[in-house]
Design an enzyme around this catalytic site. Structure first.
Site, PDB file in Angstrom:
ATOM      1  NE  ARG A   1     -44.245  34.511 -13.927  1.00 41.32           N
ATOM      2  CZ  ARG A   1     -44.972  35.163 -14.809  1.00 41.32           C
ATOM      3  NH1 ARG A   1     -45.735  36.137 -14.397  1.00 41.32           N
ATOM      4  NH2 ARG A   1     -44.950  34.853 -16.086  1.00 41.32           N
TER       5      ARG A   1
ATOM      6  CG  ASP B   1     -49.330  37.047 -10.598  1.00 43.24           C
ATOM      7  OD1 ASP B   1     -49.794  37.728  -9.667  1.00 43.24           O
ATOM      8  OD2 ASP B   1     -49.854  36.995 -11.724  1.00 43.24           O
TER       9      ASP B   1
END
Ligand code: AMP
Ligand code: MG
Length: 488
Positions: free
Chosen positions: A186, A255
């Site tokens: 991510r 995230d």
């Protein structure tokens, strides 16, 4: 008589080996009474896994993380992230585990991970590391719908009820979701590496991402700049596809933004019905940061955070690195606009070679009409092919401003739109919020009928089928305003 050898599953530990600073070896919590509720057989076969083996005790052991193949190193992954704009240096898999990477029959490496498999060292505060059945089924349905719509996404392999209740506002049945992804890297993974101050770790992470997702970047004059640009392009294309289908992600924290360009983390997501750019479903998004219409801007903001994390790799001097980052991030808007315009042309069945200005004006005027009329997005686009075939009435009926839509339809029809091509890109079925809720409500009582009917509809979204009329229609008025919840 020959006995078939037991099927083997090989899981590699490439992430754990190459990036040990970001991987905490960990074990899943045992499920007291595991029951496999849904198995994605086509995906299992795509991965080279035998569905009947997965249904057996060893398979369910794999799907809950309690029986992993020899040589596998399940890990909780570290990552950081900006949550609603505020930086959190240590998030990580609080209730997830990367079991390892599978090599599918086409040679592609795919992560096999679990969600809801117990507390890890990244679990914060009173977080229990568990997941309730409803949200795991929701991720299963919505991610498989997205895949069927042709939108890059993590996939759902199975949902196993654990037999362990989880405490939320009430006690709910617990479950584990088995998730498959190109990877779980991510933007937040890079933010974590950057925040450690270890530039070697950051470099290894970037090289790992290049090898797995953007191999062409390795041959570029500046591979890490090329990586950044490839992620910018992948996210621009992804978010354009969300916008075209009316998908509201709901929690675009850094995230939850992948480096692969796959949609990840189906918490508070939902599909638009009434078209309105200000639409927010998530209960915690009080400021509307992640409203439908904000998604492109937010994606660009998230990518700016990615650039910041990458700065030490972009040039030797910080000022030069910032210049490179700004220039490369400048690619987002044109890439997004091109992907959106191209997708809209296809939704409208417009002929190739049509002047850009004409197509853009037609699209913009349509959005104005859709917003003013709060028109159901999916019904509108699917019904529009009927208008191209000479039956405009069902489309007209969606609007209050009849003069407005008549004028628009006349301009559009004069361009000879291709109705069959439109039916190949405008879905009949998306996971409608009221049907998702209905399926989730029935499941804890053991009634998986509504879930399977919904899955049947949304996994073949472009094929209109008798018996699924309810699945093509908007929610009844009585359903009211829809609210979704994060991380539940
Ligand atoms: P999300 O909102 O799902 O993107 O999750 C944000 C962070 O919260 C991640 O670090 C998750 O691992 C963590 N988290 C969410 N729910 C739980 C839970 N029930 N137990 C432990 N950690 C959780
Ligand atoms: Mg997340």
């Amino acid at each position: 008589m020959s006995v078939a050898p037991p099927p083997t599953v090989t899981l590699s530990d490439r992430f754990a080996r190459e990036l040990p600073e970001m991987a905490v070896p960990w074990q899943a919590e045992a499920a007291p009474d595991p029951q496999l509720l849904v198995l994605n057989e086509p995906l299992a076969r795509e991965l080279g896994l035998d569905p009947s083996w997965l249904r057996g005790p060893d398979g369910v052991g794999l799907l809950t993380g309690t029986a992993v193949p020899e040589g596998a190193t399940p890990v909780a992954q570290a990552y950081a992230g900006h949550q609603f704009g505020g930086f959190v240096p240590r998030l990580g898999d609080g209730r997830a585990l990367l079991l390892g990477e599978l090599t599918d029959p086409e040679g592609r490496l795919r992560d096999l991970a679990l969600k809801g498999s117990g507390r890890t060292p990244f679990a914060r505060g009173g977080a229990d590391g568990l997941a309730a059945l409803g949200p795991m089924l929701r991720e299963y349905v919505v991610s498989e719908a997205m895949h069927a719509l042709g939108i890059p996404t993590t996939r759902s392999l199975a949902v196993v009820a654990t037999g362990r209740p989880v405490r939320r506002e009430t006690l709910l049945p617990g479950a584990v979701l088995a998730r498959v992804a190109a990877s779980h890297l991510r933007v937040g993974s890079f933010q974590y590496a950057r925040a450690t101050g270890d530039v070697d770790l950051l470099r290894r992470l970037a090289d790992h991402a290049i090898a797995r997702h953007h191999p062409a970047a390795a041959d570029a004059p500046q591979p890490h700049v090329a990586l950044f640009e490839a992620v910018v392009a992948a996210q621009a294309s992804l978010v354009a596809q969300w916008m075209l289908v009316g998908f509201v992600h709901g929690v675009m924290n850094t995230d939850n933004v992948t480096v692969s360009g796959e949609t990840i983390d189906y918490g508070p997501c939902a599909f638009l019905d009434a078209f309105d750019p200000a639409t927010v479903y998530s209960s915690i998004d009080v400021g509307g940061r992640y409203a439908y219409g904000n998604q492109p801007i937010v994606a660009e903001w998230d990518l700016a955070r990615f650039a910041e994390a990458l700065l030490p790799l972009l040039a030797d001097e910080q000022e030069a690195a910032i210049e490179v980052a700004v220039a490369s991030l400048g690619g987002f808007r044109p890439a997004y606009d091109a992907a959106w315009s191209d997708g809209m042309r296809r939704k409208l069945g417009l002929p190739e070679g049509l002047d850009d200005e004409v197509a853009r004006a037609l699209s913009d005027d349509l959005l104005t009409l859709l917003t003013a009329g709060r028109v159901d997005l999916t019904s509108f686009f699917r019904g529009l092919s009927g208008a191209a075939r000479g039956a405009p009435e069902p489309t007209r009926e969606l609007f209050l401003d009849l003069a407005g839509i008549d004028g628009w339809l006349a301009r559009w029809r004069a361009l000879a739109p291709d109705a069959d091509a439109m039916d190949r890109v405008n879905p009949v079925y998306v996971p409608r919020n009221h049907l998702v809720e209905e399926a989730l409500a029935a499941a804890p009582d053991g009634d998986l009928g509504p879930l399977h009917r919904l899955l049947d509809a949304v996994t073949r979204p472009f094929e209109e089928r008798p018996g699924l009329e309810r699945h093509a229609a908007p929610a009844p008025e009585t359903f009211g305003a829809y609210t979704t919840f994060c991380g539940t």
